[in-house]
Design a protein around this motif. Structure first.
Motif, PDB file in Angstrom:
ATOM      1  N   VAL A 138      18.799  38.462  36.212  1.00  0.00           N
ATOM      2  CA  VAL A 138      18.413  39.518  37.145  1.00  0.00           C
ATOM      3  C   VAL A 138      18.757  40.882  36.562  1.00  0.00           C
ATOM      4  O   VAL A 138      18.014  41.852  36.730  1.00  0.00           O
ATOM      5  CB  VAL A 138      19.105  39.315  38.507  1.00  0.00           C
ATOM      6  CG1 VAL A 138      18.817  40.484  39.446  1.00  0.00           C
ATOM      7  CG2 VAL A 138      18.652  38.003  39.127  1.00  0.00           C
ATOM      8  N   ILE A 139      19.913  40.959  35.906  1.00  0.00           N
ATOM      9  CA  ILE A 139      20.313  42.204  35.253  1.00  0.00           C
ATOM     10  C   ILE A 139      20.629  41.922  33.788  1.00  0.00           C
ATOM     11  O   ILE A 139      21.002  40.800  33.421  1.00  0.00           O
ATOM     12  CB  ILE A 139      21.542  42.857  35.932  1.00  0.00           C
ATOM     13  CG1 ILE A 139      22.765  41.935  35.854  1.00  0.00           C
ATOM     14  CG2 ILE A 139      21.219  43.228  37.364  1.00  0.00           C
ATOM     15  CD1 ILE A 139      24.050  42.572  36.384  1.00  0.00           C
ATOM     16  N   ALA A 140      20.439  42.926  32.957  1.00  0.00           N
ATOM     17  CA  ALA A 140      20.842  42.856  31.558  1.00  0.00           C
ATOM     18  C   ALA A 140      22.106  43.696  31.434  1.00  0.00           C
ATOM     19  O   ALA A 140      22.047  44.926  31.475  1.00  0.00           O
ATOM     20  CB  ALA A 140      19.743  43.389  30.646  1.00  0.00           C
ATOM     21  N   ALA A 141      23.247  43.028  31.337  1.00  0.00           N
ATOM     22  CA  ALA A 141      24.522  43.737  31.382  1.00  0.00           C
ATOM     23  C   ALA A 141      25.530  43.079  30.451  1.00  0.00           C
ATOM     24  O   ALA A 141      25.616  41.852  30.391  1.00  0.00           O
ATOM     25  CB  ALA A 141      25.070  43.753  32.812  1.00  0.00           C
ATOM     26  N   THR A 142      26.271  43.902  29.726  1.00  0.00           N
ATOM     27  CA  THR A 142      27.345  43.415  28.885  1.00  0.00           C
ATOM     28  C   THR A 142      28.568  43.101  29.762  1.00  0.00           C
ATOM     29  O   THR A 142      28.590  43.414  30.956  1.00  0.00           O
ATOM     30  CB  THR A 142      27.741  44.472  27.850  1.00  0.00           C
ATOM     31  OG1 THR A 142      28.289  45.617  28.549  1.00  0.00           O
ATOM     32  CG2 THR A 142      26.532  44.908  27.021  1.00  0.00           C
ATOM     33  N   ALA A 143      29.577  42.510  29.142  1.00  0.00           N
ATOM     34  CA  ALA A 143      30.812  42.219  29.874  1.00  0.00           C
ATOM     35  C   ALA A 143      31.440  43.508  30.398  1.00  0.00           C
ATOM     36  O   ALA A 143      31.960  43.551  31.521  1.00  0.00           O
ATOM     37  CB  ALA A 143      31.792  41.483  28.965  1.00  0.00           C
ATOM     38  N   PRO A 191      19.735  50.592  36.936  1.00  0.00           N
ATOM     39  CA  PRO A 191      19.505  50.732  35.489  1.00  0.00           C
ATOM     40  C   PRO A 191      19.582  49.407  34.721  1.00  0.00           C
ATOM     41  O   PRO A 191      19.132  49.338  33.578  1.00  0.00           O
ATOM     42  CB  PRO A 191      20.647  51.669  35.042  1.00  0.00           C
ATOM     43  CG  PRO A 191      21.094  52.355  36.280  1.00  0.00           C
ATOM     44  CD  PRO A 191      20.910  51.364  37.371  1.00  0.00           C
ATOM     45  N   TYR A 192      20.138  48.383  35.367  1.00  0.00           N
ATOM     46  CA  TYR A 192      20.363  47.119  34.668  1.00  0.00           C
ATOM     47  C   TYR A 192      19.372  46.026  35.073  1.00  0.00           C
ATOM     48  O   TYR A 192      19.304  44.984  34.430  1.00  0.00           O
ATOM     49  CB  TYR A 192      21.786  46.610  34.945  1.00  0.00           C
ATOM     50  CG  TYR A 192      22.852  47.612  34.600  1.00  0.00           C
ATOM     51  CD1 TYR A 192      23.348  47.724  33.315  1.00  0.00           C
ATOM     52  CD2 TYR A 192      23.354  48.475  35.581  1.00  0.00           C
ATOM     53  CE1 TYR A 192      24.326  48.661  32.992  1.00  0.00           C
ATOM     54  CE2 TYR A 192      24.327  49.412  35.268  1.00  0.00           C
ATOM     55  CZ  TYR A 192      24.809  49.506  33.980  1.00  0.00           C
ATOM     56  OH  TYR A 192      25.773  50.427  33.674  1.00  0.00           O
ATOM     57  N   VAL A 193      18.612  46.278  36.151  1.00  0.00           N
ATOM     58  CA  VAL A 193      17.713  45.244  36.672  1.00  0.00           C
ATOM     59  C   VAL A 193      16.502  45.078  35.763  1.00  0.00           C
ATOM     60  O   VAL A 193      15.921  46.058  35.293  1.00  0.00           O
ATOM     61  CB  VAL A 193      17.273  45.591  38.108  1.00  0.00           C
ATOM     62  CG1 VAL A 193      16.259  44.578  38.625  1.00  0.00           C
ATOM     63  CG2 VAL A 193      18.485  45.640  39.029  1.00  0.00           C
ATOM     64  N   VAL A 194      16.120  43.836  35.537  1.00  0.00           N
ATOM     65  CA  VAL A 194      14.991  43.533  34.644  1.00  0.00           C
ATOM     66  C   VAL A 194      14.044  42.546  35.311  1.00  0.00           C
ATOM     67  O   VAL A 194      14.361  41.917  36.314  1.00  0.00           O
ATOM     68  CB  VAL A 194      15.498  42.946  33.301  1.00  0.00           C
ATOM     69  CG1 VAL A 194      16.304  43.978  32.528  1.00  0.00           C
ATOM     70  CG2 VAL A 194      16.336  41.693  33.534  1.00  0.00           C
ATOM     71  N   GLY A 195      12.836  42.419  34.711  1.00  0.00           N
ATOM     72  CA  GLY A 195      11.874  41.403  35.141  1.00  0.00           C
ATOM     73  C   GLY A 195      11.374  41.598  36.552  1.00  0.00           C
ATOM     74  O   GLY A 195      11.255  42.712  37.060  1.00  0.00           O
ATOM     75  N   GLU A 196      11.090  40.472  37.219  1.00  0.00           N
ATOM     76  CA  GLU A 196      10.529  40.509  38.564  1.00  0.00           C
ATOM     77  C   GLU A 196      11.495  41.137  39.566  1.00  0.00           C
ATOM     78  O   GLU A 196      11.069  41.693  40.582  1.00  0.00           O
ATOM     79  CB  GLU A 196      10.157  39.097  39.014  1.00  0.00           C
ATOM     80  CG  GLU A 196       9.025  38.460  38.217  1.00  0.00           C
ATOM     81  CD  GLU A 196       8.705  37.065  38.696  1.00  0.00           C
ATOM     82  OE1 GLU A 196       9.411  36.572  39.607  1.00  0.00           O
ATOM     83  OE2 GLU A 196       7.750  36.461  38.167  1.00  0.00           O
TER      84      GLU A 196
END
Length: 210
Positions: A138-143, A191-196
């Motif tokens: 759902v989000i692209a986020a580092t640790a 800012p971290y949400v991706v895709g659908e």
């Protein structure tokens, strides 16, 4: 229908007064007057204001803890929005606790450990929530992102009603204060949400900010 017990009436009236007038402004005499009872009768059930506040804090913990635990299992934005909404409703019901936290901890320092434990539990759940969203794609986020997002979510939920008191009153909204608070907190993830999931977030943005 059974009438509420006197202790419950005292707690309910105290909660309403603390929420409306502030923790520091309300005395046991004020609570007794609100209920139309003598101070002696109130003190028979609760000897001090401290006992009333302690009982209300316990009730808040019982109300808030299931919201915290449920948030740790969220893996989709719509579930997150619902979780945040329920969280803000619980906090709004006992809004004096976070809004007047400085007064509460200064006047009733014995509650500091419980407050810190509740916040730590909330932070752990928020970290699990953000990590779960990352694992679900759902989000692209580092640790590091997960850690910061968790802090921001807990900060927002803890401080929202204090912030609301510092802002001018807005015209009547179509949505409840808790729903709007949930939406604004949800957008921290934008800012971290991706895709659908980004489409769903845009849908919510249009719904609340049209």
């Amino acid at each position: 229908m059974t009438a509420p017990k006197t202790r419950d009436r005292i707690l309910d009236a105290s909660l309403d007064l603390f929420n409306r007038e502030g923790l520091a402004s309300v005395s046991t005499h004020r609570i007794a007057a609100e209920l139309g009872m003598s101070p002696g009768n109130l003190h028979y059930h609760f000897r001090t204001k401290q006992l009333i506040v302690t009982w209300l804090f316990r009730r808040f913990e019982e109300r808030f803890a299931p919201c915290i635990d449920a948030s740790a299992t969220v893996t989709a934005l719509d579930d997150l929005w619902l979780s945040l909404h329920l969280t803000f409703e619980a906090i709004a019901e006992y809004r004096f606790i976070y809004r007047d936290i400085e007064v509460l901890l200064n006047e009733f320092p014995e509650l500091e450990t419980a407050t810190q434990a509740l916040t730590a539990r909330n932070l752990l759940a928020a970290r699990s929530l953000c990590a779960g969203l990352a694992e679900a794609g759902v989000i692209a986020a580092t640790a590091e992102d997960v850690e910061m997002l968790a802090l921001q979510i807990v900060f927002s939920t803890s401080c929202w009603f204090s912030f609301a008191r510092m802002t001018p009153r807005q015209p009547a909204q179509a949505y409840s204060e808790s729903a709007l608070a949930a939406y604004y907190t949800l957008t921290l993830l934008s800012p971290y949400v991706v895709g659908e999931s980004k489409d769903y977030l845009n849908y919510l943005r249009a719904k609340y900010l049209k």
